[in-house]
Design a protein around this motif. Structure first.
Motif, PDB file in Angstrom:
ATOM      1  N   ARG A  63       5.713  19.024  -4.544  1.00 17.41           N
ATOM      2  CA  ARG A  63       6.440  17.784  -4.199  1.00 17.41           C
ATOM      3  C   ARG A  63       5.643  16.978  -3.367  1.00 17.41           C
ATOM      4  O   ARG A  63       4.365  17.385  -2.707  1.00 17.41           O
ATOM      5  CB  ARG A  63       7.567  18.176  -3.188  1.00 17.41           C
ATOM      6  N   ILE A  64       5.701  15.534  -3.564  1.00 18.90           N
ATOM      7  CA  ILE A  64       4.771  14.671  -2.692  1.00 18.90           C
ATOM      8  C   ILE A  64       5.737  13.792  -1.954  1.00 18.90           C
ATOM      9  O   ILE A  64       7.027  13.389  -2.544  1.00 18.90           O
ATOM     10  CB  ILE A  64       3.968  13.888  -3.260  1.00 18.90           C
ATOM     11  N   ARG A  65       5.325  13.348  -0.749  1.00 14.12           N
ATOM     12  CA  ARG A  65       6.096  12.184  -0.277  1.00 14.12           C
ATOM     13  C   ARG A  65       5.293  10.921  -0.098  1.00 14.12           C
ATOM     14  O   ARG A  65       4.144  11.157   0.429  1.00 14.12           O
ATOM     15  CB  ARG A  65       6.808  12.622   1.264  1.00 14.12           C
ATOM     16  N   VAL A  66       5.394   9.814  -0.420  1.00 11.70           N
ATOM     17  CA  VAL A  66       4.747   8.540  -0.492  1.00 11.70           C
ATOM     18  C   VAL A  66       5.526   7.445   0.406  1.00 11.70           C
ATOM     19  O   VAL A  66       6.702   7.234   0.066  1.00 11.70           O
ATOM     20  CB  VAL A  66       4.342   8.082  -1.780  1.00 11.70           C
ATOM     21  N   TYR A  67       4.747   6.975   1.492  1.00  2.27           N
ATOM     22  CA  TYR A  67       5.063   5.810   2.075  1.00  2.27           C
ATOM     23  C   TYR A  67       4.642   4.706   1.588  1.00  2.27           C
ATOM     24  O   TYR A  67       3.541   4.584   1.313  1.00  2.27           O
ATOM     25  CB  TYR A  67       4.658   6.206   3.562  1.00  2.27           C
ATOM     26  N   PRO A 126       9.771  -1.151   4.233  1.00  2.00           N
ATOM     27  CA  PRO A 126       8.972  -0.260   3.781  1.00  2.00           C
ATOM     28  C   PRO A 126       9.853   0.839   3.332  1.00  2.00           C
ATOM     29  O   PRO A 126      10.914   0.928   3.780  1.00  2.00           O
ATOM     30  CB  PRO A 126       8.142   0.365   5.109  1.00  2.00           C
ATOM     31  N   LYS A 127       9.359   1.882   2.341  1.00  2.00           N
ATOM     32  CA  LYS A 127      10.219   2.862   1.749  1.00  2.00           C
ATOM     33  C   LYS A 127       9.454   4.133   1.862  1.00  2.00           C
ATOM     34  O   LYS A 127       8.336   4.129   1.708  1.00  2.00           O
ATOM     35  CB  LYS A 127      10.366   2.455   0.395  1.00  2.00           C
ATOM     36  N   MET A 128      10.412   5.166   1.863  1.00  2.00           N
ATOM     37  CA  MET A 128       9.525   6.703   1.923  1.00  2.00           C
ATOM     38  C   MET A 128      10.018   7.104   0.529  1.00  2.00           C
ATOM     39  O   MET A 128      11.225   7.112   0.395  1.00  2.00           O
ATOM     40  CB  MET A 128      10.077   7.584   3.041  1.00  2.00           C
ATOM     41  N   LEU A 129       9.209   7.460  -0.163  1.00  4.06           N
ATOM     42  CA  LEU A 129       9.551   8.032  -1.628  1.00  4.06           C
ATOM     43  C   LEU A 129       9.284   9.540  -1.600  1.00  4.06           C
ATOM     44  O   LEU A 129       8.254   9.989  -1.031  1.00  4.06           O
ATOM     45  CB  LEU A 129       8.985   7.369  -2.778  1.00  4.06           C
ATOM     46  N   GLU A 130      10.060  10.288  -2.555  1.00  3.83           N
ATOM     47  CA  GLU A 130       9.839  11.572  -2.502  1.00  3.83           C
ATOM     48  C   GLU A 130       9.859  12.068  -4.246  1.00  3.83           C
ATOM     49  O   GLU A 130      11.066  11.695  -4.649  1.00  3.83           O
ATOM     50  CB  GLU A 130      10.620  12.626  -1.616  1.00  3.83           C
ATOM     51  N   PHE A 131       8.863  12.774  -4.304  1.00  8.84           N
ATOM     52  CA  PHE A 131       9.060  13.286  -5.767  1.00  8.84           C
ATOM     53  C   PHE A 131       8.646  14.807  -5.954  1.00  8.84           C
ATOM     54  O   PHE A 131       7.759  15.301  -5.192  1.00  8.84           O
ATOM     55  CB  PHE A 131       7.732  12.650  -6.677  1.00  8.84           C
ATOM     56  N   LEU A 187       0.887  -1.403   0.073  1.00  8.00           N
ATOM     57  CA  LEU A 187      -0.170  -0.195   0.170  1.00  8.00           C
ATOM     58  C   LEU A 187       0.868   1.348  -0.169  1.00  8.00           C
ATOM     59  O   LEU A 187       1.751   1.529   0.785  1.00  8.00           O
ATOM     60  CB  LEU A 187      -0.863  -0.018   1.130  1.00  8.00           C
ATOM     61  N   ALA A 188       0.696   2.034  -0.893  1.00  8.08           N
ATOM     62  CA  ALA A 188       1.411   3.358  -1.101  1.00  8.08           C
ATOM     63  C   ALA A 188       0.341   4.412  -0.771  1.00  8.08           C
ATOM     64  O   ALA A 188      -0.684   4.550  -1.201  1.00  8.08           O
ATOM     65  CB  ALA A 188       1.807   3.595  -2.494  1.00  8.08           C
ATOM     66  N   THR A 189       0.888   5.502   0.196  1.00  7.98           N
ATOM     67  CA  THR A 189      -0.160   6.500   0.828  1.00  7.98           C
ATOM     68  C   THR A 189       0.650   7.888   0.758  1.00  7.98           C
ATOM     69  O   THR A 189       1.917   7.901   1.209  1.00  7.98           O
ATOM     70  CB  THR A 189      -0.254   6.133   2.298  1.00  7.98           C
ATOM     71  N   VAL A 190       0.074   8.898   0.342  1.00 13.56           N
ATOM     72  CA  VAL A 190       0.812  10.082   0.280  1.00 13.56           C
ATOM     73  C   VAL A 190       0.666  10.622   1.664  1.00 13.56           C
ATOM     74  O   VAL A 190      -0.395  10.775   2.213  1.00 13.56           O
ATOM     75  CB  VAL A 190      -0.397  11.181  -0.608  1.00 13.56           C
TER      76      VAL A 190
END
Length: 113
Positions: free
Chosen positions: A104-108, A82-87, A30-33
């Protein structure tokens, strides 16, 4: 079971899909903003559910970075970490994956167990 973008931007249908996929024996992430800055395509709390085969439902960016998030989610399913992604627009990869909206968004991303 539909693949692609969910019609519910709040993620309600996506969470039900995640539960249904798990009950069917599929490995799921599950990816969550979790944070946004500036002009972000989806609000905090938006979800994307992904299975180990890369099938997905929902949206974390209105289509801008879904491909990159799906690829990371498949890795999360495989290794359980788990990973924290940032775009963001200042990030070179943001242009590559299409997040050129100026925000910008961070997605867990986490494996669902």
């Amino acid at each position: 079971m539909a693949d692609g973008l969910s019609s519910d931007p709040s993620g309600g249908d996506v969470l039900a899909t995640a539960e249904a996929w798990r009950e069917a024996g599929r490995d799921v992430a599950l990816a969550t903003v979790v944070e946004t800055w500036g002009s972000a395509p989806r609000p905090v709390g938006s979800h994307l559910v992904v299975d180990a085969d890369g099938r997905f439902e929902g949206s974390v960016s209105g289509g801008c970075v879904e491909g990159a998030v799906v690829a990371e989610a498949v890795d999360v399913i495989a290794d359980g970490q788990p990973k924290m992604l940032e775009f963001g627009v200042a990030d070179e990869t943001a242009w590559e994956v299409g997040l050129s909206c100026g925000g910008r968004i961070r997605v867990y991303v986490e494996k669902v167990s």
